[in-house]
Write a protein that holds these residues in place. Sequence first.
Motif, PDB file in Angstrom:
ATOM      1  N   ARG A   1       0.850  -1.208   0.000  1.00 35.57           N
ATOM      2  CA  ARG A   1       0.000   0.000   0.000  1.00 35.57           C
ATOM      3  C   ARG A   1       0.878   1.248   0.000  1.00 35.57           C
ATOM      4  NH1 ARG A   1      -5.308  -0.328   1.563  1.00 35.57           N
ATOM      5  NH2 ARG A   1      -5.327   1.816   0.772  1.00 35.57           N
TER       6      ARG A   1
ATOM      7  N   GLU B   1       0.587   4.096  -1.306  1.00 31.79           N
ATOM      8  CA  GLU B   1      -0.094   5.376  -1.194  1.00 31.79           C
ATOM      9  C   GLU B   1      -0.568   5.671   0.221  1.00 31.79           C
ATOM     10  OE1 GLU B   1      -3.323   2.382  -1.603  1.00 31.79           O
ATOM     11  OE2 GLU B   1      -1.290   2.659  -2.368  1.00 31.79           O
TER      12      GLU B   1
ATOM     13  N   THR C   1       3.838   7.021   4.224  1.00 33.87           N
ATOM     14  CA  THR C   1       3.628   8.468   4.181  1.00 33.87           C
ATOM     15  C   THR C   1       3.977   9.040   5.550  1.00 33.87           C
ATOM     16  OG1 THR C   1       1.314   8.259   4.893  1.00 33.87           O
ATOM     17  CG2 THR C   1       1.744   8.224   2.514  1.00 33.87           C
TER      18      THR C   1
END
Length: 337
Positions: free
Chosen positions: A44, A46, A50
């Motif tokens: 994942r 995205e 982050t």
Amino acid sequence: MTATTSDNSADPQPRPSFDWITFLSRWGTLISLGLLIILFSIGRPEVFMTLRNMLNILNQVSILGMIAFGLTICLVVGLFDLSIGAMATFGGYFAARFLMELNVENGFAVVIVILVVLALAALIGMINGALIAYLGISAIVETLAMSFVATGIILGISGGRTVYATEIPEAFTIIGQGKIAGIPNPVLILLLLGFVLWVFLEHTQTGRNMYALGGNREASRLSGISFSRYALIAMAISGACAALGGLVAGANLGAGRPQGVGDVYLLNAFVAVFIGASTMKPGKFHILGTAVGVLLIGVINNGLSVMGVQTFWQYIVQGGILILALISASLNSVRRS
């Protein structure tokens, strides 16, 4: 005729083969952490890798980390503390309850209440230490009994009633919900506490004496190191750290709950500390190792969650990594003996 023999090419010493067991026992946990981060980042990208999610992971494990850091001090001197769950609930409830009774919207009052709650928790920890050191009671049994006593006191005083956000000053909830420079306050508290306890264990005579006691209590006694004194210190720190974790949890929730706050952290705190004992310094409890253990648990829980994996896999993966860490540390200990 004289025959001269010169042998300038003596057999070289055999080069030692790479010791995989020592390498993995020292760095295996960090390698596992790195591999999990790569795996979840690929799965994942995205979401997982982050800045927002990294801060979220740290925020999620901050309370666990505070409790586990205190537990590390106990285990360094060879003591177990099963009262940390109850002490976390104690810290969260009584901080909220005292502030409700004072009914003062004042930052100074919040600081005073926090110091009083932490002092009470440290006092309970010292009682644990005194009963263990002076009466020879098993630390496991005594701290388990104290957890029942603390839970009973909380329920008796609270009547099972939660202290709600409307009854708590905002200056208290900021501790758990506020941010400084975009970093959640619980993360900053965790980092500060970890640094202080790391310095305490690694760079003070008291910390070195605690390691000596954990390594060989009888030899330490003959060297003039009092187990009783350090048992009181270790248990007091453990109790205060657990109460601090519960207090931050209460501030984060905006409520003082009389039960169920600290119980969820008890087993994970032990898991984190024992995973940490197989990291960098195999067989030795230390703050940096515990921090790695806490972060590993946070990455597992968060990564599996963002991947949409069912919750029960979190327990399976945590347990599997703990078993592997213990096996690795055990193999290393056997080879050194």
